[in-house]
Enzyme design. Structure first.
Site, PDB file in Angstrom:
ATOM      1  N   CYS A   1     -64.774 -86.395 -19.967  1.00 21.42           N
ATOM      2  CA  CYS A   1     -63.640 -85.807 -20.666  1.00 21.42           C
ATOM      3  C   CYS A   1     -63.270 -86.731 -21.806  1.00 21.42           C
ATOM      4  O   CYS A   1     -63.886 -87.777 -21.998  1.00 21.42           O
ATOM      5  CB  CYS A   1     -62.466 -85.567 -19.730  1.00 21.42           C
TER       6      CYS A   1
ATOM      7  N   ARG B   1     -65.667 -90.993 -16.588  1.00 22.43           N
ATOM      8  CA  ARG B   1     -65.054 -90.546 -15.337  1.00 22.43           C
ATOM      9  C   ARG B   1     -66.084 -90.135 -14.284  1.00 22.43           C
ATOM     10  O   ARG B   1     -66.246 -88.956 -13.953  1.00 22.43           O
ATOM     11  CB  ARG B   1     -64.027 -89.439 -15.604  1.00 22.43           C
TER      12      ARG B   1
ATOM     13  N   ASP C   1     -51.702 -94.149 -17.914  1.00 23.67           N
ATOM     14  CA  ASP C   1     -51.099 -92.877 -18.346  1.00 23.67           C
ATOM     15  C   ASP C   1     -49.848 -93.065 -19.202  1.00 23.67           C
ATOM     16  O   ASP C   1     -49.293 -92.078 -19.698  1.00 23.67           O
ATOM     17  CB  ASP C   1     -50.764 -92.004 -17.117  1.00 23.67           C
TER      18      ASP C   1
ATOM     19  N   LYS D   1     -47.258 -83.884 -11.159  1.00 22.46           N
ATOM     20  CA  LYS D   1     -48.552 -83.184 -11.207  1.00 22.46           C
ATOM     21  C   LYS D   1     -49.605 -83.902 -10.352  1.00 22.46           C
ATOM     22  O   LYS D   1     -50.297 -83.277  -9.566  1.00 22.46           O
ATOM     23  CB  LYS D   1     -49.032 -83.128 -12.660  1.00 22.46           C
ATOM     24  N   ASN D   2     -49.691 -85.223 -10.505  1.00 20.68           N
ATOM     25  CA  ASN D   2     -50.769 -85.949  -9.833  1.00 20.68           C
ATOM     26  C   ASN D   2     -50.535 -86.091  -8.333  1.00 20.68           C
ATOM     27  O   ASN D   2     -51.442 -86.503  -7.602  1.00 20.68           O
ATOM     28  CB  ASN D   2     -50.958 -87.328 -10.465  1.00 20.68           C
TER      29      ASN D   2
ATOM     30  N   ARG E   1     -50.981 -79.284 -20.000  1.00 17.45           N
ATOM     31  CA  ARG E   1     -51.587 -79.615 -18.696  1.00 17.45           C
ATOM     32  C   ARG E   1     -50.636 -80.460 -17.840  1.00 17.45           C
ATOM     33  O   ARG E   1     -50.737 -80.442 -16.615  1.00 17.45           O
ATOM     34  CB  ARG E   1     -52.883 -80.414 -18.904  1.00 17.45           C
TER      35      ARG E   1
HETATM   36  C1  UD1 Z   1     -55.980 -90.397 -11.593  1.00 15.84           C
HETATM   37  C2  UD1 Z   1     -54.902 -89.618 -12.327  1.00 15.84           C
HETATM   38  C3  UD1 Z   1     -54.931 -89.958 -13.817  1.00 15.84           C
HETATM   39  C4  UD1 Z   1     -54.830 -91.454 -14.021  1.00 15.84           C
HETATM   40  C5  UD1 Z   1     -55.887 -92.177 -13.188  1.00 15.84           C
HETATM   41  C6  UD1 Z   1     -55.742 -93.692 -13.254  1.00 15.84           C
HETATM   42  C7  UD1 Z   1     -54.734 -87.606 -11.020  1.00 15.84           C
HETATM   43  C8  UD1 Z   1     -54.921 -86.131 -10.959  1.00 15.84           C
HETATM   44  N1  UD1 Z   1     -55.150 -88.191 -12.144  1.00 15.84           N
HETATM   45  O1  UD1 Z   1     -57.233 -89.976 -12.123  1.00 15.84           O
HETATM   46  O2  UD1 Z   1     -53.825 -89.291 -14.440  1.00 15.84           O
HETATM   47  O3  UD1 Z   1     -55.043 -91.748 -15.383  1.00 15.84           O
HETATM   48  O4  UD1 Z   1     -55.776 -91.791 -11.806  1.00 15.84           O
HETATM   49  O5  UD1 Z   1     -54.478 -94.070 -12.840  1.00 15.84           O
HETATM   50  O6  UD1 Z   1     -54.202 -88.213 -10.114  1.00 15.84           O
HETATM   51  N2  UD1 Z   1     -64.265 -94.218 -11.328  1.00 15.84           N
HETATM   52  C9  UD1 Z   1     -65.593 -94.466 -11.026  1.00 15.84           C
HETATM   53  N3  UD1 Z   1     -66.155 -93.764  -9.992  1.00 15.84           N
HETATM   54  C10 UD1 Z   1     -65.460 -92.833  -9.266  1.00 15.84           C
HETATM   55  C11 UD1 Z   1     -64.097 -92.609  -9.581  1.00 15.84           C
HETATM   56  C12 UD1 Z   1     -63.531 -93.312 -10.619  1.00 15.84           C
HETATM   57  O7  UD1 Z   1     -66.261 -95.275 -11.671  1.00 15.84           O
HETATM   58  O8  UD1 Z   1     -66.025 -92.231  -8.349  1.00 15.84           O
HETATM   59  C13 UD1 Z   1     -63.633 -94.938 -12.455  1.00 15.84           C
HETATM   60  C14 UD1 Z   1     -63.233 -93.968 -13.569  1.00 15.84           C
HETATM   61  O9  UD1 Z   1     -64.317 -93.702 -14.434  1.00 15.84           O
HETATM   62  C15 UD1 Z   1     -62.130 -94.732 -14.245  1.00 15.84           C
HETATM   63  C16 UD1 Z   1     -61.461 -95.476 -13.100  1.00 15.84           C
HETATM   64  O10 UD1 Z   1     -62.408 -95.489 -12.032  1.00 15.84           O
HETATM   65  O11 UD1 Z   1     -62.636 -95.662 -15.166  1.00 15.84           O
HETATM   66  C17 UD1 Z   1     -60.154 -94.863 -12.641  1.00 15.84           C
HETATM   67  O12 UD1 Z   1     -60.380 -93.574 -12.151  1.00 15.84           O
HETATM   68  P1  UD1 Z   1     -59.546 -92.957 -10.949  1.00 15.84           P
HETATM   69  O13 UD1 Z   1     -58.591 -93.959 -10.412  1.00 15.84           O
HETATM   70  O14 UD1 Z   1     -60.508 -92.310 -10.015  1.00 15.84           O
HETATM   71  O15 UD1 Z   1     -58.718 -91.851 -11.711  1.00 15.84           O
HETATM   72  P2  UD1 Z   1     -58.569 -90.325 -11.332  1.00 15.84           P
HETATM   73  O16 UD1 Z   1     -58.382 -90.163  -9.887  1.00 15.84           O
HETATM   74  O17 UD1 Z   1     -59.658 -89.547 -11.994  1.00 15.84           O
END
Ligand code: UD1
Length: 422
Positions: A116, A121, A305, A22-23, A397
């Site tokens: 969420c 996030r 995850d 999915k990711n 999901r």
């Molecule tokens: C992706 C995965 C999710 C997984 C996560 C961490 C997908 C669709 N989802 O989510 O399943 O749990 O990686 O491995 O690929 N953060 C910030 N600012 C930002 C972006 C992120 O502070 O602009 C923080 C988030 O709040 C969180 C951390 O960084 O605490 C990790 O987030 P991120 O690596 O961005 O995860 P996702 O891409 O949302």
């Protein structure tokens, strides 16, 4: 709302083929917008999140068909770069569309995907990355308007290796003028898959899988056919379920290298694991051993995850284990539900101290998010008696018909849908 009913206590056994990731599929679908024409993506799982992404792409004017694991996506008819708020709110990953829409249309309007269940996030790193490429960003309440007559390559250092921000920047930079370098980039396998896909369309990207990614912008990309990597989190979930039920399961279509941190933890817990090419065999006949300390961190460390699923195994271990969550602040909500099944877990800040019990007992529990839901299913499979897992739309999901997959491995699990009133 659908629910799952599980009669626990039966070891899983048999062979299973792992679904596409999915990711990896979500950003690849978004990235298809970068090329005009028909892209074909194989091994796309049949999941709620994928449906949402395809619905957004249709709303933007694309034609999209998903059948037999293949998505055929025609982007030629895409006519708007505005993503409706209602769709944006259904899935956080819709934020991936910003980069490709900006690169294709020179502007986009999206909405804050919102917080969420697992944490705040934020999207600041996505926005800062796009700004560095030359985008002007205006935030009007929930609405984000992003414009760039021309995207220009830049050196971008991420203060945290965010998966989504790394992917968004890679997609926008693929069509920018000049070279972009992302340092402290996320190293997840899904980022490598996105690089392979973009390069198959004609992009010039190097370094995915390391913490420095270099993107040499090209003028245009061409549609291609591409197969998505196997889902390491689904594979990991089944591996833990096999261990927790003291069963024997063979997983086909895996990439064991993507699971090395989990394999390491499971071996420390005394689970037998044999790796042979793309096959992983998991077997366990005895009570698991406690694992002193597991800390979730960006890849290649232990993935957030899989934290909740592994916690279930540790609730049954001989001794005290400690599991620390460092990625998402709200990701220990399943602890309360597991406690209702007899688990002995104490939470202090972001760490769970898990004292193993000889068995869990069936109960009615609620999935609070996708992976927590999968963990409760594992707990139900391992528990004595009947477990009802509610709010399973979260599980849908990310897991393709979880009850069918587990029934094939001998689990006694059924889905119940409410009967409509008329
Ligand atoms: C992706 C995965 C999710 C997984 C996560 C961490 C997908 C669709 N989802 O989510 O399943 O749990 O990686 O491995 O690929 N953060 C910030 N600012 C930002 C972006 C992120 O502070 O602009 C923080 C988030 O709040 C969180 C951390 O960084 O605490 C990790 O987030 P991120 O690596 O961005 O995860 P996702 O891409 O949302």
């Amino acid at each position: 709302m659908d629910k799952l009913v599980i009669e626990g206590g039966k070891p899983l056994s048999g062979t299973i083929v792992i679904q596409g990731a999915k990711n990896a599929a979500l950003p690849i679908l978004a990235a298809s917008l970068l090329a005009d024409g028909t892209t074909t993506i194989d091994h796309v799982p049949d999941l709620l999140d994928i449906d949402v992404m395809l619905n957004i792409l249709r709303e933007l004017g694309c034609r999209a068909e998903h059948s037999g694991g293949t998505v055929v996506l025609d982007t030629e008819t895409a006519h708007t770069s505005h993503v409706p708020e209602s769709l944006m709110r259904q899935m956080r990953s819709s934020i991936f569309l910003m980069g490709p829409l900006l690169a294709r249309f020179g502007e986009t309007q999206v909405y804050q995907p919102g917080g969420c269940a697992i944490g705040e996030r934020k999207i600041d790193l996505h926005l800062e990355g796009l700004k560095a490429l030359g985008a002007e960003i205006e935030e009007l309440g929930n609405r984000i308007i992003c414009r760039a007559d021309k995207l220009r390559g830049a050196d971008i250092h991420l203060t945290f290796p965010s998966v989504g921000a790394t992917e968004n920047i890679m997609m926008a930079a693929a069509l920018a003028e000049g070279r972009t370098t992302i340092t402290n980039a996320a190293r997840e396998p899904e980022i490598q898959d996105l690089q392979r896909f973009l390069n198959a369309m004609g992009a010039k990207i190097m370094g995915a899988g390391t913490d420095t990614i270099t993107i040499d912008g090209v003028q245009s990309l061409t549609p291609c056919r591409y197969k998505v990597i196997p889902d390491r989190i689904v594979a990991g979930t089944i591996m833990v379920a096999a261990a927790a039920t003291r069963g024997h399961v063979t997983l086909q279509n895996t990439q064991p290298a993507h699971l090395s941190s989990l394999i390491h933890v499971l071996r420390r817990a005394g689970v037998q694991i044999v790796v042979d090419g793309d096959i992983i065999k998991v077997g366990s006949a005895t009570r698991p051993k406690a694992v002193e300390r597991i800390v979730t961190s960006p890849y290649p460390a232990f993935p957030t995850d899989l934290q909740s699923q592994v916690m279930v195994l540790l609730t049954l271990a001989d001794g005290v284990s400690v599991l620390k969550e460092t990625i998402f602040e709200g990701r220990l909500k399943h602890v309360d539900e597991l406690s209702r099944m007899g688990a002995d877990i104490r939470v202090d800040m972001n760490a769970a101290f898990i004292r193993g019990v000889p068995r869990l007992y069936g109960a009615t529990v609620e999935a609070t998010d996708l992976r927590a839901g999968a963990a409760l299913v594992i707990a139900g499979l391992a528990a004595q008696g009947k477990t009802v897992v509610e709010q399973i739309h979260h599980i849908d999901r990310g897991y393709e018909k979880i009850e069918t997959m587990l029934s094939r491995l001998g689990a006694r699990i059924s889905r119940y849908s409410p009967v409509p009133n008329n």
